[in-house]
Design a protein around this motif. Structure first.
Motif, short mmCIF file in Angstrom:
data_model
loop_
_atom_site.label_atom_id
_atom_site.label_comp_id
_atom_site.label_asym_id
_atom_site.label_seq_id
_atom_site.Cartn_x
_atom_site.Cartn_y
_atom_site.Cartn_z
N ASP A 1 14.73 9.87 8.17
CA ASP A 1 16.15 9.98 8.51
C ASP A 1 17.03 10.31 7.31
O ASP A 1 17.49 11.42 7.17
CB ASP A 1 16.65 8.71 9.20
N ARG A 2 17.29 9.33 6.45
CA ARG A 2 18.11 9.61 5.28
C ARG A 2 17.16 9.85 4.11
O ARG A 2 16.65 8.90 3.51
CB ARG A 2 19.01 8.43 4.97
N VAL A 3 16.93 11.11 3.80
CA VAL A 3 15.88 11.45 2.86
C VAL A 3 16.47 11.86 1.52
O VAL A 3 17.63 12.25 1.43
CB VAL A 3 15.00 12.60 3.42
N ASP B 1 0.82 -1.21 0.00
CA ASP B 1 0.00 0.00 0.00
C ASP B 1 0.86 1.26 0.00
O ASP B 1 0.37 2.34 -0.33
CB ASP B 1 -0.89 0.04 1.26
N GLY B 2 2.10 1.13 0.41
CA GLY B 2 2.97 2.30 0.48
C GLY B 2 4.35 1.89 0.95
O GLY B 2 4.59 0.72 1.27
N LEU B 3 5.25 2.86 1.00
CA LEU B 3 6.66 2.57 1.22
C LEU B 3 7.27 3.59 2.17
O LEU B 3 7.08 4.80 2.02
CB LEU B 3 7.35 2.67 -0.15
N LEU B 4 8.02 3.10 3.16
CA LEU B 4 8.81 3.96 4.04
C LEU B 4 10.27 3.74 3.67
O LEU B 4 10.72 2.60 3.63
CB LEU B 4 8.58 3.58 5.50
N VAL B 5 11.00 4.81 3.46
CA VAL B 5 12.35 4.65 2.90
C VAL B 5 13.38 5.49 3.63
O VAL B 5 13.17 6.68 3.91
CB VAL B 5 12.39 5.06 1.41
N SER B 6 14.50 4.87 3.97
CA SER B 6 15.69 5.59 4.39
C SER B 6 16.77 5.18 3.40
O SER B 6 17.15 4.01 3.33
CB SER B 6 16.05 5.17 5.82
N ILE B 7 17.24 6.13 2.59
CA ILE B 7 18.10 5.77 1.45
C ILE B 7 19.51 5.38 1.91
O ILE B 7 19.96 5.74 2.99
CB ILE B 7 18.17 6.89 0.40
N SER B 8 20.18 4.63 1.08
CA SER B 8 21.54 4.20 1.40
C SER B 8 22.52 5.34 1.11
O SER B 8 22.19 6.28 0.39
CB SER B 8 21.91 2.96 0.59
N MET C 1 26.18 13.00 1.95
CA MET C 1 24.91 12.59 2.54
C MET C 1 24.31 13.78 3.27
O MET C 1 25.01 14.51 3.98
CB MET C 1 25.12 11.46 3.53
N SER C 2 22.99 13.95 3.15
CA SER C 2 22.39 15.17 3.67
C SER C 2 22.61 15.33 5.17
O SER C 2 22.88 16.42 5.65
CB SER C 2 20.92 15.24 3.29
N PHE C 3 22.51 14.24 5.92
CA PHE C 3 22.65 14.45 7.37
C PHE C 3 24.10 14.64 7.78
O PHE C 3 24.40 15.34 8.75
CB PHE C 3 21.89 13.40 8.19
#
Lengths: 342, 342
Positions: free
Chosen positions: B151-153, B121-128, B194-196
């Motif tokens: 977190d990692r968007v 139904d949907g996806l939660l993602v923290s990218i590598s 990485m953004s963070f």
């Protein structure tokens, strides 16, 4: 989430006979009487019952989803097991659907009752403490869903199981303390009745017995698995008239709790009081003095359980399951050495 | 695992136009020319294209499965986030399907390419780290699958995001070191880009600048996230002619590696060299001296991301997403105190 088809449980209820009888009737085994068998088959036909054999995609159209039911994931041991499961699943084109019970038998039961087995090819399970879902697991197996247990297994259920060797690990840990000169060895255990709690307790008792040391019931404390429990259990031990000079903890978290309690009481870990755990959580190298432990093959357990489950799924006719017991490994650090250097 | 239906990606490929144009044509927005729109609609009809809107169960017959794509699970932060996700999912009748990328962009891409979106139904993602899957995430969103990043968007993608306040957390951590008398403060960072990593670096730089301390490029070391990297980075800093007297680590694991390196070099953590981390991993209380850190709201981030995703799924017309930034919390322990008692 609800099941959308008739299960053997429904048939059993309507006919007021056991699920296992229905299962055996449908499989046409010799030990069901003819009358019962006919009743079951008639009702199954009437209700358009289809064994999950099809629903789960064993026969055709696999879902390529594996369910994993386990107590926790914020825990080094279980997150490492999942990583092992995940590796094998990924390499074989399966996805992992995760069900976390929070170690609560109620939630485990709720998860089992709402499980949409038709969307899963099989199930990997580590049961919760005081689990009362054994019947549910048996039913799901009877319905044709492959199930493999890992670590915390349901002994009475006949399917594949993957465990570490809790008994020998505990025996080795306690014998190591004895060989290092500790003689009054306590055990801070897990909850009573859990199979691995019992196996580790038995290893503890047998090691003491082998070395002619007395078993002191006051020195065996049962409680939960957290660091806080380890701390509490140790304060309890330190209040006894006859105090121990070492302890074996059922896991590293409790051992670390014990070390914190000992430090708070000004007792030197290692030198004055030996401590050994079970897991090899990375924390055991971080705490000072470093914690001796039995390393559990967590990643390996995940890998092997998943490989077994895939065998159950892909070769249901030729593979009847196996029990695998993996050895732990004694890792000696400073916390169990009388002459530890700090 | 493979998609069994025509996607807008297929349509875009055949017509040799962009996915986003196809998406806009199908949604009938004003900024696509009439000719293109007609071509797209004709081909969509010919190929029997159905927007995932239906396939994912948004319109009817929800799958009640949420996918979670993330780098690791054997990691306190991520396993705590999953626990938060799991809580909300369970309470709303959703299951969690887990995809672990091992922080590898290649595996992330492979997972995305094989994703059976019709079963989610949907996806939660923290990218590598170094993810190159942004296009894939955009495509899947264009196809109508709700996606929430945590977190990692992926900054460039317009959807809901849940993060902690990396900039202010880092600023606060470094200012705390300054206020405790450290003046030569290094930063052992995450991977560049990485953004963070960038947000925490900026917080570090701005805190130094505010207090008129010089930025020394030699004192900023980029590497991976593990304890080993923290150890290596610190040995590198200690080889400099001009040595720092404190460091801010991008996470607690690296801070712990740093403390191990300092101890190995006979440098007293706290007293002689201040250390502060970011996470509040339970290890930070176990190591001695205890590690000061910025506590991340990991459980909260999991809960909120999942709540947002469910809003996207259940109210696709009325909910257009939001970005939530949660504050961290400074936790002062001994590793950042000049007069720490050991």
């Amino acid at each position: 989430m609800a099941r959308h088809y008739v299960t053997i449980k429904d048939i059993a209820k309507i006919l007021n006979i056991s699920v296992s009888t229905v299962s055996r009737a449908l499989r046409d085994t010799y030990d069901v009487n003819q009358e019962t068998k006919e009743k079951v088959l008639a009702l199954a036909a009437e209700l358009n019952y289809k064994p999950n054999f099809n629903a789960t995609g064993l026969a055709k159209g696999s879902t390529h989803n594996l369910g994993v039911i386990l107590p926790f994931i914020t825990n080094y041991y279980f997150s490492t097991v999942i990583t092992g499961i995940q590796e094998v699943a990924y390499n074989n084109g399966y996805n992992i659907t995760l069900f976390v019970t929070n170690d609560s038998p109620e939630r485990e039961l709720a998860i089992m009752e709402n499980l949409s087995v038709s969307s899963l090819d099989g199930l990997l399970v580590s049961i919760s403490s005081d689990s009362d879902s054994c019947n549910h697991f048996q039913e799901i197996i009877d319905e044709g869903v492959p199930v493999v247990f890992f670590d915390r297994v349901a002994n009475e259920i006949d399917t594949s199981k993957v465990m570490q060797d809790d008994y020998n690990g505990a025996f080795e840990a306690v014998e190591h303390l004895i060989l290092n000169g500790y003689t009054k060895i306590a055990h801070i255990a897990g909850p009573k009745g859990m199979s691995f709690t019992e196996a580790r307790l038995k290893g503890y008792i047998d090691a003491l017995t082998k070395h002619h040391l007395r078993i002191n019931e006051d020195w065996i404390v049962y409680s939960g698995f957290s660091q806080e429990y380890g701390e509490q259990d140790t304060y309890q031990l330190l209040q006894l008239k006859q105090q121990p000079d070492a302890l074996f903890a059922v896991n590293d978290r409790k051992a670390i709790g014990a070390m914190i309690a000992l430090k708070n009481k000004g007792i030197k870990v290692g030198e004055e009081f030996g401590v050994i755990g079970f897991t090899n959580d990375p924390m055991s190298t971080i705490i000072s003095p470093a914690l001796s432990t039995i390393a559990e093959p967590a990643f390996e357990i995940g890998k092997l359980s998943c490989e077994l489950l895939i065998k159950h799924i892909t070769k249901p006719k030729y593979f009847h399951g196996e029990e695998i017991v993996l050895p732990g490994k004694l890792i000696v650090r400073e916390s169990s050495m009388r002459k530890a250097k700090h």
